[in-house]
Write an enzyme that holds these catalytic residues in place. Sequence first.
Site, PDB file in Angstrom:
ATOM      1  N   LYS A 149      -3.483   7.840   3.359  1.00 57.99           N
ATOM      2  CA  LYS A 149      -4.672   7.521   4.162  1.00 57.99           C
ATOM      3  C   LYS A 149      -4.473   7.971   5.615  1.00 57.99           C
ATOM      4  O   LYS A 149      -5.432   8.406   6.269  1.00 57.99           O
ATOM      5  CB  LYS A 149      -4.991   6.021   4.107  1.00 57.99           C
ATOM      6  CG  LYS A 149      -5.595   5.562   2.776  1.00 57.99           C
ATOM      7  CD  LYS A 149      -6.917   6.248   2.472  1.00 57.99           C
ATOM      8  CE  LYS A 149      -7.625   5.642   1.277  1.00 57.99           C
ATOM      9  NZ  LYS A 149      -8.718   6.509   0.759  1.00 57.99           N
ATOM     10  N   TYR A 152       0.829  -1.221   0.000  1.00 55.22           N
ATOM     11  CA  TYR A 152       0.000   0.000   0.000  1.00 55.22           C
ATOM     12  C   TYR A 152       0.860   1.266   0.000  1.00 55.22           C
ATOM     13  O   TYR A 152       0.461   2.319  -0.485  1.00 55.22           O
ATOM     14  CB  TYR A 152      -0.951  -0.047   1.200  1.00 55.22           C
ATOM     15  CG  TYR A 152      -2.271   0.654   0.982  1.00 55.22           C
ATOM     16  CD1 TYR A 152      -3.029   0.452  -0.165  1.00 55.22           C
ATOM     17  CD2 TYR A 152      -2.770   1.519   1.944  1.00 55.22           C
ATOM     18  CE1 TYR A 152      -4.244   1.105  -0.353  1.00 55.22           C
ATOM     19  CE2 TYR A 152      -3.983   2.174   1.776  1.00 55.22           C
ATOM     20  CZ  TYR A 152      -4.718   1.953   0.626  1.00 55.22           C
ATOM     21  OH  TYR A 152      -5.913   2.603   0.452  1.00 55.22           O
TER      22      TYR A 152
END
Length: 260
Positions: free
Chosen positions: A160, A153
């Site tokens: 995020k 990620y």
Amino acid sequence: MILEGKRLLITGVITKDSIAFHVAQRAQREGATVLLTSFGRIRRMTERAAAKLPEAVEVLELDVNNEGDLEALTGELRERWGRVDGVLHAIAYAPEDALGGRFMTAPAQSAAQAFQTSAFSLKALAAATAPLMASGSSIVGLDFDASVAWPIYDWMGVAKAALESVSRYLARDLGPFGIRVNLVSAGPLGTVAARGIPGFQQLADAWRLQAPLGWDTSDCAPVADAACFLLSDYARAISGEILHVDGGFHAIGAAPLVAT
Ligand SMILES: NC(=O)c1ccc[n+]([C@@H]2O[C@H](COP(=O)([O-])OP(=O)(O)OC[C@H]3O[C@@H](n4cnc5c(N)ncnc54)[C@H](O)[C@@H]3O)[C@@H](O)[C@H]2O)c1
């Protein structure tokens, strides 16, 4: 119908697999009037998806990084509706070299691009819509748990983490106007954005093993239902919250041992 009479702006529909499509669908069934946004060349895809919603919707132009689009959006919404009761932020993007195991080599520019489109954009969208929001309105964003590091990620994960922080600062600054800001932290779902992350399957497999309730990567409905709850008056005293809709995965430290 928990969204009866609400006017909702929903970003992030690109196909009917998009999480935002399911939110729009659910919201219409719950009585909301919906407008979508899209931009540039993908607008046609959004319009095709929009045609599959229970009720016809229009698509407004919005590249969330474009100041002119944001200004025009405020004007359009003021003219069409005069007020906005809720906004869904379902926008994320990271360049290819910032994902998929390239954390250590990603250039600063790519990390910054991920931050601007995926985190700063929540502030940008809130600033464009808050002037049209009365007390009791709600802004909801979509998160992937950023309290830990994940395989693959990379800078999207960092973006995020920033999104989580941005939502808390917005809750602080918009709370006095009665505007709520919350995130839904979703488990992995097989959308266009997710399939674009090399190694997505690795995360999906981890979820299947570890989520106590189990997890279906093809079912956006639980996430959509939670977003509709946060957009509704049932969530009227909730702000600055991150609601995990992940089959319970976040509460479990490790997958159960599987007998060999
Ligand atoms: N799919 C998952 O596994 C998952 C899990 C947790 C959270 N999320 C989050 O859900 C949100 C929606 O993603 P999705 O999985 O439905 O994928 P998706 O690809 O269907 O949606 C991503 C959207 O972002 C929009 N977008 C990108 N750059 C933009 C820009 N500059 N201006 C305006 N819009 C822009 C795209 O048009 C697209 O509609 C994202 O924030 C994503 O990070 C997804």
